[in-house]
Design a protein around this motif. Structure first.
Motif, PDB file in Angstrom:
ATOM      1  N   SER A 210       0.836  -1.204   0.000  1.00 56.78           N
ATOM      2  CA  SER A 210       0.000   0.000   0.000  1.00 56.78           C
ATOM      3  C   SER A 210       0.870   1.253   0.000  1.00 56.78           C
ATOM      4  CB  SER A 210      -0.934   0.007   1.213  1.00 56.78           C
ATOM      5  OG  SER A 210      -1.845  -1.060   1.169  1.00 56.78           O
ATOM      6  N   TRP A 211       1.884   1.248   0.849  1.00 57.57           N
ATOM      7  CA  TRP A 211       2.809   2.390   0.917  1.00 57.57           C
ATOM      8  C   TRP A 211       3.490   2.607  -0.428  1.00 57.57           C
ATOM      9  CZ3 TRP A 211       7.986   3.000   0.057  1.00 57.57           C
ATOM     10  CH2 TRP A 211       8.564   4.199   0.485  1.00 57.57           C
ATOM     11  N   ALA A 212       3.962   1.515  -1.063  1.00 61.94           N
ATOM     12  CA  ALA A 212       4.661   1.622  -2.345  1.00 61.94           C
ATOM     13  C   ALA A 212       3.745   2.173  -3.432  1.00 61.94           C
ATOM     14  CB  ALA A 212       5.209   0.258  -2.751  1.00 61.94           C
ATOM     15  N   LEU A 213       2.499   1.734  -3.434  1.00 60.14           N
ATOM     16  CA  LEU A 213       1.555   2.208  -4.438  1.00 60.14           C
ATOM     17  C   LEU A 213       1.303   3.709  -4.299  1.00 60.14           C
ATOM     18  CD1 LEU A 213      -0.932  -0.785  -4.368  1.00 60.14           C
ATOM     19  CD2 LEU A 213       0.549  -0.143  -6.283  1.00 60.14           C
ATOM     20  N   ILE A 214       1.184   4.151  -3.071  1.00 62.05           N
ATOM     21  CA  ILE A 214       1.007   5.591  -2.832  1.00 62.05           C
ATOM     22  C   ILE A 214       2.256   6.355  -3.268  1.00 62.05           C
ATOM     23  CG2 ILE A 214       0.742   7.347  -1.038  1.00 62.05           C
ATOM     24  CD1 ILE A 214      -0.999   5.284   0.483  1.00 62.05           C
ATOM     25  N   ARG A 215       3.403   5.785  -2.943  1.00 66.45           N
ATOM     26  CA  ARG A 215       4.675   6.437  -3.277  1.00 66.45           C
ATOM     27  C   ARG A 215       4.839   6.586  -4.790  1.00 66.45           C
ATOM     28  NH1 ARG A 215       7.443   9.216   0.591  1.00 66.45           N
ATOM     29  NH2 ARG A 215       9.707   9.095   0.306  1.00 66.45           N
ATOM     30  N   ALA A 216       4.355   5.594  -5.542  1.00 65.86           N
ATOM     31  CA  ALA A 216       4.546   5.597  -6.992  1.00 65.86           C
ATOM     32  C   ALA A 216       3.531   6.471  -7.723  1.00 65.86           C
ATOM     33  CB  ALA A 216       4.469   4.170  -7.525  1.00 65.86           C
ATOM     34  N   GLN A 217       2.499   6.910  -7.053  1.00 66.61           N
ATOM     35  CA  GLN A 217       1.473   7.718  -7.712  1.00 66.61           C
ATOM     36  C   GLN A 217       2.073   8.964  -8.354  1.00 66.61           C
ATOM     37  OE1 GLN A 217      -1.636   8.595  -4.870  1.00 66.61           O
ATOM     38  NE2 GLN A 217      -2.528   6.558  -4.999  1.00 66.61           N
ATOM     39  N   GLY A 218       1.694   9.207  -9.595  1.00 70.20           N
ATOM     40  CA  GLY A 218       2.151  10.395 -10.298  1.00 70.20           C
ATOM     41  C   GLY A 218       3.547  10.302 -10.864  1.00 70.20           C
ATOM     42  N   SER A 219       4.224   9.171 -10.662  1.00 66.06           N
ATOM     43  CA  SER A 219       5.608   9.026 -11.130  1.00 66.06           C
ATOM     44  C   SER A 219       5.694   8.503 -12.559  1.00 66.06           C
ATOM     45  CB  SER A 219       6.383   8.079 -10.209  1.00 66.06           C
ATOM     46  OG  SER A 219       5.890   6.747 -10.339  1.00 66.06           O
ATOM     47  N   GLY A 220       4.602   7.911 -13.047  1.00 65.83           N
ATOM     48  CA  GLY A 220       4.639   7.235 -14.333  1.00 65.83           C
ATOM     49  C   GLY A 220       5.166   5.824 -14.258  1.00 65.83           C
TER      50      GLY A 220
ATOM     51  N   ARG B 177       4.723   1.940 -12.617  1.00 72.28           N
ATOM     52  CA  ARG B 177       3.762   1.009 -12.031  1.00 72.28           C
ATOM     53  C   ARG B 177       4.498  -0.016 -11.167  1.00 72.28           C
ATOM     54  NH1 ARG B 177      -1.842   1.140 -12.361  1.00 72.28           N
ATOM     55  NH2 ARG B 177      -1.971  -1.073 -12.880  1.00 72.28           N
ATOM     56  N   VAL B 178       3.774  -0.571 -10.203  1.00 74.05           N
ATOM     57  CA  VAL B 178       4.300  -1.623  -9.336  1.00 74.05           C
ATOM     58  C   VAL B 178       3.945  -2.980  -9.928  1.00 74.05           C
ATOM     59  CG1 VAL B 178       4.036  -2.698  -7.056  1.00 74.05           C
ATOM     60  CG2 VAL B 178       4.248  -0.204  -7.258  1.00 74.05           C
ATOM     61  N   LEU B 179       4.880  -3.922  -9.841  1.00 70.47           N
ATOM     62  CA  LEU B 179       4.669  -5.301 -10.281  1.00 70.47           C
ATOM     63  C   LEU B 179       4.647  -6.243  -9.081  1.00 70.47           C
ATOM     64  CD1 LEU B 179       7.137  -5.676 -13.304  1.00 70.47           C
ATOM     65  CD2 LEU B 179       4.639  -5.614 -13.439  1.00 70.47           C
ATOM     66  N   VAL B 180       3.827  -7.294  -9.190  1.00 76.77           N
ATOM     67  CA  VAL B 180       3.816  -8.389  -8.223  1.00 76.77           C
ATOM     68  C   VAL B 180       3.925  -9.693  -9.011  1.00 76.77           C
ATOM     69  CG1 VAL B 180       2.428  -9.658  -6.539  1.00 76.77           C
ATOM     70  CG2 VAL B 180       2.499  -7.150  -6.467  1.00 76.77           C
ATOM     71  N   GLU B 181       4.760 -10.612  -8.527  1.00 79.96           N
ATOM     72  CA  GLU B 181       5.007 -11.862  -9.245  1.00 79.96           C
ATOM     73  C   GLU B 181       4.829 -13.060  -8.332  1.00 79.96           C
ATOM     74  OE1 GLU B 181       8.537 -13.994 -11.932  1.00 79.96           O
ATOM     75  OE2 GLU B 181       9.037 -12.343 -10.583  1.00 79.96           O
ATOM     76  N   ALA B 182       4.249 -14.119  -8.884  1.00 81.84           N
ATOM     77  CA  ALA B 182       4.208 -15.416  -8.207  1.00 81.84           C
ATOM     78  C   ALA B 182       5.516 -16.136  -8.497  1.00 81.84           C
ATOM     79  CB  ALA B 182       3.025 -16.246  -8.707  1.00 81.84           C
ATOM     80  N   ILE B 183       6.266 -16.453  -7.439  1.00 81.95           N
ATOM     81  CA  ILE B 183       7.597 -17.048  -7.576  1.00 81.95           C
ATOM     82  C   ILE B 183       7.643 -18.363  -6.801  1.00 81.95           C
ATOM     83  CG2 ILE B 183      10.055 -16.724  -7.059  1.00 81.95           C
ATOM     84  CD1 ILE B 183       9.667 -13.751  -7.477  1.00 81.95           C
ATOM     85  N   THR B 184       8.273 -19.369  -7.386  1.00 79.29           N
ATOM     86  CA  THR B 184       8.251 -20.715  -6.806  1.00 79.29           C
ATOM     87  C   THR B 184       9.456 -21.013  -5.921  1.00 79.29           C
ATOM     88  OG1 THR B 184       9.203 -21.565  -8.883  1.00 79.29           O
ATOM     89  CG2 THR B 184       6.828 -21.655  -8.652  1.00 79.29           C
ATOM     90  N   ILE B 185      10.045 -20.004  -5.335  1.00 85.70           N
ATOM     91  CA  ILE B 185      11.063 -20.203  -4.305  1.00 85.70           C
ATOM     92  C   ILE B 185      10.371 -20.767  -3.062  1.00 85.70           C
ATOM     93  CG2 ILE B 185      12.693 -19.020  -2.763  1.00 85.70           C
ATOM     94  CD1 ILE B 185      12.964 -16.887  -4.991  1.00 85.70           C
ATOM     95  N   PRO B 186      10.900 -21.829  -2.440  1.00 84.33           N
ATOM     96  CA  PRO B 186      10.246 -22.366  -1.236  1.00 84.33           C
ATOM     97  C   PRO B 186      10.046 -21.298  -0.169  1.00 84.33           C
ATOM     98  CG  PRO B 186      11.923 -23.893  -2.013  1.00 84.33           C
ATOM     99  CD  PRO B 186      12.071 -22.635  -2.849  1.00 84.33           C
ATOM    100  N   GLY B 187       8.831 -21.162   0.298  1.00 86.76           N
ATOM    101  CA  GLY B 187       8.514 -20.210   1.349  1.00 86.76           C
ATOM    102  C   GLY B 187       8.262 -18.796   0.886  1.00 86.76           C
TER     103      GLY B 187
END
Length: 263
Positions: free
Chosen positions: A127-137, A139-149
């Motif tokens: 949430s903090w990162a999304l607010i921080r990125a607003q107006g910067s041009g 975008r935030v990425l999220v990835e599903a990664i198969t590292i254990p844990g």
């Protein structure tokens, strides 16, 4: 689909070269973009000049990787590391803005403590990162990664979180991780392409270059193109031969796209 946005992940590719020499090697082999999780040894002004000289773009950068020697793969879900996470995100965001990079990927990490605590930490940091990125041009990425844990360990979880955040971030879809998770990349792309901001391509099994495993990349490309995907395709694979030799598939991919995309 943008025809020529093939991005070399220079953390995986050209590792026999110093980092500063890898962009030129990627350009020579036909890549038209690059990406790296931590390119900080090349100052932003130098990276911007390098990209301009080589005719490349920079696709995505990671923030706050943590200590690899301790098995850390990001900080966003690690309780007690919030200040470090924020400092890392600010650094990555500033760098991305300076070089014209469209995405920052704050990796979730491998939390050691309570699962619910990690989930709450991750949501607050995101949430903090999304607010921080607003107006910067950027975008935030999220990835599903198969590292254990790894905290974000399934495509279903990333999609659910994206819906909860009302699409305020994009998903990084990795063909190799999808296959490890038992997903059909073609079907998943066809059903979820609107969620994707960036793609990583590696074959399965082996995580080597396309054509070394069992994934049907012609069908994956067709699914992306049919859905109107306009982002980059990043190649985050372990070369089975030299990187330059492993990139022999690129002309075929370019021909395939040029045959299907109207001028």
């Amino acid at each position: 689909m943008t025809r020529q946005r093939f991005s070399a992940h220079i953390g995986y590719l050209y590792t026999d070269l110093p980092l500063v020499e890898r962009p030129a090697a990627a350009a020579r082999d036909g890549f038209t973009a690059i990406e790296h999780p931590e390119p900080w040894s090349i100052p932003a002004k130098d990276m911007r000049a390098l990209l301009a000289d080589l005719g490349l773009t920079f696709s995505q950068v990671t923030s706050g990787m943590g200590d690899a020697n301790r098995g850390e793969k990001g900080l966003a879900a690690l309780s007690g590391r919030e200040a470090e996470f924020r400092a890392g995100f600010d650094r990555a965001l500033d760098y991305a803005v300076a070089i014209g990079c469209p995405f920052v990927h704050p990796m979730a990490g491998v939390p050691k403590g309570d699962v619910l605590d990690a989930a709450e930490t991750y949501r607050l940091n995101l949430s903090w990162a999304l607010i921080r990125a607003q107006g910067s041009g950027v975008r935030v990425l999220v990835e599903a990664i198969t590292i254990p844990g790894y905290h974000m360990g399934s495509l279903a979880l990333t999609a659910q979180l994206q819906d909860q955040f009302h699409g305020c971030f994009d998903l990084l879809f990795d063909t190799y991780h999808a296959a490890v998770l038992g997903e059909d990349p073609v079907r998943w792309v066809a059903q979820n392409a609107k969620r994707i901001g960036h793609v990583h391509a590696a074959d399965h099994p082996g995580r080597h270059e396309p054509g070394t495993g069992a994934l049907a990349f012609d069908r994956i490309l067709a699914a992306l193109q049919g859905a109107g995907y306009a982002g980059a395709i990043g190649f985050e694979y372990i070369p089975s031969v030299t990187t330059s030799a492993s990139a022999a598939f690129l002309p075929g991919w370019k021909r395939l796209l040029s045959e299907k995309v109207s001028p």
